[in-house]
Structures are given as C-alpha cells and as structure tokens.
Design a protein around this motif. Structure first.
Motif, PDB file in Angstrom:
ATOM      1  N   PRO A 135       9.209  -5.345  22.600  1.00 46.84           N
ATOM      2  CA  PRO A 135       9.460  -6.345  21.554  1.00 46.84           C
ATOM      3  C   PRO A 135       9.685  -7.709  22.192  1.00 46.84           C
ATOM      4  O   PRO A 135      10.405  -7.797  23.193  1.00 46.84           O
ATOM      5  CB  PRO A 135      10.725  -5.844  20.860  1.00 46.84           C
ATOM      6  CG  PRO A 135      10.965  -4.479  21.354  1.00 46.84           C
ATOM      7  CD  PRO A 135      10.258  -4.326  22.657  1.00 46.84           C
ATOM      8  N   PRO A 136       9.067  -8.760  21.659  1.00 45.67           N
ATOM      9  CA  PRO A 136       9.193 -10.072  22.304  1.00 45.67           C
ATOM     10  C   PRO A 136      10.618 -10.601  22.246  1.00 45.67           C
ATOM     11  O   PRO A 136      11.286 -10.482  21.240  1.00 45.67           O
ATOM     12  CB  PRO A 136       8.247 -10.953  21.482  1.00 45.67           C
ATOM     13  CG  PRO A 136       8.121 -10.267  20.169  1.00 45.67           C
ATOM     14  CD  PRO A 136       8.246  -8.813  20.453  1.00 45.67           C
ATOM     15  N   GLN A 137      11.063 -11.147  23.384  1.00 44.98           N
ATOM     16  CA  GLN A 137      12.351 -11.845  23.407  1.00 44.98           C
ATOM     17  C   GLN A 137      12.154 -13.314  23.750  1.00 44.98           C
ATOM     18  O   GLN A 137      13.097 -14.090  23.697  1.00 44.98           O
ATOM     19  CB  GLN A 137      13.285 -11.219  24.448  1.00 44.98           C
ATOM     20  CG  GLN A 137      13.690  -9.813  24.081  1.00 44.98           C
ATOM     21  CD  GLN A 137      14.482  -9.142  25.178  1.00 44.98           C
ATOM     22  OE1 GLN A 137      15.264  -9.776  25.862  1.00 44.98           O
ATOM     23  NE2 GLN A 137      14.272  -7.858  25.347  1.00 44.98           N
ATOM     24  N   ALA A 179      19.497 -13.776  15.323  1.00 44.01           N
ATOM     25  CA  ALA A 179      20.370 -12.890  16.098  1.00 44.01           C
ATOM     26  C   ALA A 179      20.114 -11.440  15.710  1.00 44.01           C
ATOM     27  O   ALA A 179      20.077 -10.551  16.566  1.00 44.01           O
ATOM     28  CB  ALA A 179      21.832 -13.249  15.839  1.00 44.01           C
ATOM     29  N   PHE A 180      19.902 -11.203  14.421  1.00 41.75           N
ATOM     30  CA  PHE A 180      19.653  -9.837  13.947  1.00 41.75           C
ATOM     31  C   PHE A 180      18.368  -9.285  14.559  1.00 41.75           C
ATOM     32  O   PHE A 180      18.331  -8.147  15.036  1.00 41.75           O
ATOM     33  CB  PHE A 180      19.571  -9.856  12.420  1.00 41.75           C
ATOM     34  CG  PHE A 180      19.049  -8.583  11.826  1.00 41.75           C
ATOM     35  CD1 PHE A 180      19.890  -7.502  11.653  1.00 41.75           C
ATOM     36  CD2 PHE A 180      17.726  -8.468  11.434  1.00 41.75           C
ATOM     37  CE1 PHE A 180      19.416  -6.329  11.105  1.00 41.75           C
ATOM     38  CE2 PHE A 180      17.247  -7.301  10.894  1.00 41.75           C
ATOM     39  CZ  PHE A 180      18.092  -6.223  10.734  1.00 41.75           C
ATOM     40  N   HIS A 188      15.475  -6.283  19.339  1.00 44.60           N
ATOM     41  CA  HIS A 188      14.419  -6.481  20.343  1.00 44.60           C
ATOM     42  C   HIS A 188      14.938  -6.279  21.759  1.00 44.60           C
ATOM     43  O   HIS A 188      14.201  -5.898  22.648  1.00 44.60           O
ATOM     44  CB  HIS A 188      13.811  -7.881  20.189  1.00 44.60           C
ATOM     45  CG  HIS A 188      12.795  -7.940  19.087  1.00 44.60           C
ATOM     46  ND1 HIS A 188      11.795  -8.862  19.030  1.00 44.60           N
ATOM     47  CD2 HIS A 188      12.625  -7.167  17.993  1.00 44.60           C
ATOM     48  CE1 HIS A 188      11.051  -8.672  17.957  1.00 44.60           C
ATOM     49  NE2 HIS A 188      11.546  -7.653  17.311  1.00 44.60           N
ATOM     50  N   ARG A 189      16.241  -6.543  21.967  1.00 46.43           N
ATOM     51  CA  ARG A 189      16.784  -6.361  23.319  1.00 46.43           C
ATOM     52  C   ARG A 189      16.899  -4.887  23.656  1.00 46.43           C
ATOM     53  O   ARG A 189      16.774  -4.506  24.814  1.00 46.43           O
ATOM     54  CB  ARG A 189      18.157  -7.025  23.411  1.00 46.43           C
ATOM     55  CG  ARG A 189      18.028  -8.527  23.345  1.00 46.43           C
ATOM     56  CD  ARG A 189      19.240  -9.232  23.929  1.00 46.43           C
ATOM     57  NE  ARG A 189      18.999 -10.660  23.909  1.00 46.43           N
ATOM     58  CZ  ARG A 189      19.591 -11.496  23.058  1.00 46.43           C
ATOM     59  NH1 ARG A 189      20.489 -11.059  22.199  1.00 46.43           N
ATOM     60  NH2 ARG A 189      19.290 -12.775  23.072  1.00 46.43           N
ATOM     61  N   ASP A 190      17.166  -4.051  22.636  1.00 44.30           N
ATOM     62  CA  ASP A 190      17.329  -2.620  22.901  1.00 44.30           C
ATOM     63  C   ASP A 190      16.947  -1.805  21.667  1.00 44.30           C
ATOM     64  O   ASP A 190      17.810  -1.414  20.875  1.00 44.30           O
ATOM     65  CB  ASP A 190      18.788  -2.336  23.293  1.00 44.30           C
ATOM     66  CG  ASP A 190      18.979  -0.864  23.615  1.00 44.30           C
ATOM     67  OD1 ASP A 190      17.965  -0.205  23.912  1.00 44.30           O
ATOM     68  OD2 ASP A 190      20.118  -0.389  23.557  1.00 44.30           O
ATOM     69  N   PRO A 191      15.650  -1.565  21.475  1.00 35.11           N
ATOM     70  CA  PRO A 191      15.234  -0.860  20.254  1.00 35.11           C
ATOM     71  C   PRO A 191      15.517   0.644  20.283  1.00 35.11           C
ATOM     72  O   PRO A 191      15.539   1.276  19.236  1.00 35.11           O
ATOM     73  CB  PRO A 191      13.725  -1.124  20.182  1.00 35.11           C
ATOM     74  CG  PRO A 191      13.313  -1.454  21.570  1.00 35.11           C
ATOM     75  CD  PRO A 191      14.506  -2.015  22.269  1.00 35.11           C
TER      76      PRO A 191
END
Lengths: 217, 212
Positions: free
Chosen positions: A208-210, A161-162, A167-170
């Motif tokens: 970033p990979p999700q 989760a961290f 990665h969702r919003d750098p």
C-alpha cells in the motif's frame, strides 16, 4: 500615585502568561477534538429520499453487496444502484408501497434517484475501491457495519491518518477473499490465522502506498 | 483573575454542550473546516465524477452515453455468438462461443456471479424457490424442466442480457464473458439435477453415498 496600581498588580504579568498558556491548551484541545474528520464526519446520516434499509435487504433478504454495488470489485467507483436494480424485485414485491414512489417515478422517467452522497474524499486524493476489496479489505473496515444499518451512517473518519494507519500495516486487517462481502466475518488475525495473512501479503505483493504521490496523484 | 477562569470554564461548558461529542448522529451536511470561499484549494475540482452531477449538460448528469453510431476503441461487438447469443442465421446459438473456454475456473467464476445475481430469485440449486418467493415473486421458473434444459445456450444468454417478461435485464451488472460464465453454471446446475448413481465414478465418493 502609589495607590494607582494595587500591590497585587505585581503578580499580573505572570498570571496573564499562565492564563494565555491555559487558553492555548484549551484551544488546541478544541481544535483537535472538533475540527478533525472524527468529529465533522463521523455520525453523518442524511435523510435519504427513499427509506432504504441495508439491514432489511442484506440480513433479511440476504443480498450480496455486489447485487446493488455491482462495480465495487471492477472499478474505482462503487456505484449506487440505478432505479432498475430496485425494480428487479419491486416491480413485483410491494409494487404499490408509498415508500418506493420516488424509485418508481425515476424508473419510468429514466432519471436518477436523488440519493444523498455520504462518503466523499476531496478531489485531491485518489481512491480506488476495486484495488482494496479484491485484496481482502472488507467494506466494514472503512464503512462500518453497513449490513446492520437502517440508515447508512458515516462510521470512520476516512481522513489521511485513517488511510495511513492501515497502509503502514495492513496485515491485521486482512480477510480471506471469500469473507470480504460478509461484514460479520472476522479478520484472519482475529481467527488466529495471522500467518495466512502474511502469506497473502507476500503472494499478492501487497505494498500500500505511503508516499504522497500514491494518493495525491 | 478567578472570574476570568470562571468565565473561561463557562465558555468551555457552553461550547461542549453546543457542539456535542464525537460520533453523535446528525443529518446536516458535514462542516467544512476549511471552506472553499475562505481557503481556495483543490478540494472541488471542475472535473466530472462517476454518477456525479453536472451543470454543463442539459440532463444534469456527468455520466455520458456514447454518441449514436459510434464505437469506442476495443468495444466493437462483431461476434454475434459472443455478444448476442445468436448464430449466423440469426437463431439462438447452441454451445459456447469460440472466444470462451469452459474450464473449472470459468465455472467457479460463474458460480460466484450466479450466487450474487441470480440466486435471490432462482435459488442456489436453480429450482426457482429463491428467498424472494416468500415475499411475492411467484413466477420464477425452475431450470429443471424439459423446455429450459433443451433451450439453446444463446437463449439463456439473451434472457440475462435483455430480460424476459418480469425478469429485468442483467446486462448492466454482468459483462458478456461473465454472462457466459453464468450460462455455463446454469448448465452445470441442470446437469447436477439429472445425475444418476452411474455418474459417480470416484470410489471414495461412492462409498460416502452408500453406492455399491
């Protein structure tokens, strides 16, 4: 016969159902609180074989992280320095300090210093340091203020989760490339330079990979 | 029923006081919630990790050195000037190897590496008064005496690669090209100390410096 179950027993099934509900709630709360990395890992500060202080070496002596962790910007693994790195200085500075006996011994015998490894990701997850630190992600985002620590302490959960939160919003957590190794610096967004952060995202094509295969390869 | 709730509350208090709160410092290895013996997973795979331990090799280390007299692909070091700092006669070479172009970007890289690896002792300007002098590293020389100024580039490269007396080698921290970048920056520092008013050609800069 009629005296075998008191009148109050009529309410028992309902009470049991309520109690089981309460118990399930407590158990869920306990598991989320105590069985996640936020509890199991954060705060881990093992006793190291040498009382090495990052605060002293980074803030007082002013060393850059890369003087010791010299591969952090070149490879996936951020190396813990070999005894020779310490002897660069400690051959002359405090050459007889009892605190450094282990380092001197391993330098002479060419054996590793038995440092205790603190931050570990499981083997099924892939992590790479260079890709993060060369793209404006500072050590402090994942390791906390190491430059102020007497003993290195695990500060972030480093759970999935961290990782995904960033990665969702750098964008709000990017620093200018020159600030990555200065752990006291502020993020671009905090300095009111959020548009610059957006430019970096665009110029570096940060993605970033999700998807699962990005990290579980 | 009241007793049951009391007991539950007591158990909760007992658990919280036993396990403590999140973020407390502790020294024992972190608890593994799904231990391998009960939940076999891929958490610990039998592959060697960088700087890891190994039960297979006699020295207990997973990191291996190349077997003697072998060269890994792309690691052949056949350019003596580039990799040893020596010319064909075996003397320290002057000038930079042909494989290297010294341009502003290269110098900038050298400056960054110099600040990380050399400045703690040799100081930002190369006069040998880095911060470690205060703590007892007395012997650090200045780059600005005649011997070091006229020293061949190859010899500075060699000092970085193999060290010299009390200065230990930095070959493990700097790749050959990076060492040449540092050499170039050392040369820039030396040149800067020898600067004369006539060297400043930019009109605006002359004005700030108060030069006619």
């Amino acid at each position: 016969m009629s005296k075998l179950f008191p009148k109050s027993a009529n309410k028992l099934p309902l009470q049991i159902v309520i109690y089981v509900g309460v118990l399930a709630g407590i158990a869920t709360a306990g598991v989320t609180y105590y069985m996640t990395p936020k509890y199991t890992r954060v705060g881990y500060a093992p006793v190291q074989p040498v009382p090495f202080s990052h605060a002293q070496h980074v803030q007082e002596v002013g060393l850059d992280c890369r003087y010791c962790h010299s591969n952090v910007d070149k490879s996936g693994h951020s190396n813990v320095p070999a005894a020779q790195t310490c002897m660069n200085c400690h051959g002359t500075i405090k050459p007889n300090s009892p605190a450094l006996a282990v380092v001197r011994e391993s330098f002479e015998k060419n054996t590793p210093v038995p440092w205790v490894w603190i931050h570990k990701t499981p083997d099924f997850a892939f992590f790479n340091h260079a890709i993060h630190v060369n793209r404006g992600i500072s050590c402090v985002e994942c390791h906390g203020p190491v430059n102020q620590m007497e003993t290195v302490t695990h500060m972030q959960p480093l759970s999935m989760a961290f990782c995904l939160d960033c990665h969702r919003d750098p964008a709000p957590r990017l620093r200018a490339p020159g600030d990555v190794y200065n752990l006291d610096s502020r993020t671009l967004a905090d300095q009111g330079r959020a548009d610059e952060a957006q430019n970096y995202i665009h110029d570096w094509k940060l993605m970033p990979p999700q998807s699962c295969s990005g990290c579980h390869r | 029923m009241r007793n049951v709730y009391l007991i539950t509350a007591f158990v909760c208090v007992a658990v919280v006081s036993l396990l403590g709160l999140r973020g407390t410092r502790f020294t024992a290895p972190p608890l593994d919630v799904f231990p391998e013996w009960a939940f076999p997973s891929m958490e610990f795979q039998p592959r060697p990790k960088p700087q890891g331990a190994s039960r297979f090799f006699a020295d207990g280390q997973a990191d291996r050195r190349p077997v003697q007299h072998t060269v890994a692909r792309g690691m052949l070091r056949d350019d003596d000037h580039l990799f040893l700092g020596r010319d064909s006669a075996g003397e320290f070479a002057r000038g930079f190897p042909a494989a290297i172009t010294v341009d502003p970007e290269f110098l900038q890289h050298g400056r960054e590496r110099y600040a990380i690896y050399c400045a703690p002792c040799h100081s930002e300007v190369g006069d040998g008064n880095g911060i470690t002098k205060r703590y007892g590293m007395g012997a650090t020389p200045s780059y600005h005496d005649e011997r070091l100024r006229t020293m061949p580039e190859g010899e500075i490269y060699n000092t970085i690669t193999n060290g010299k007396n009390t200065m230990m080698p930095y070959a493990d921290k700097l790749a050959p090209a990076e060492r040449w970048a540092v050499v170039a920056y050392v040369r820039a520092l030396q040149r800067a100390q020898m600067g004369k008013p006539a060297d400043v050609t930019d009109a605006a800069a002359r004005q700030t410096l108060g030069l006619p």
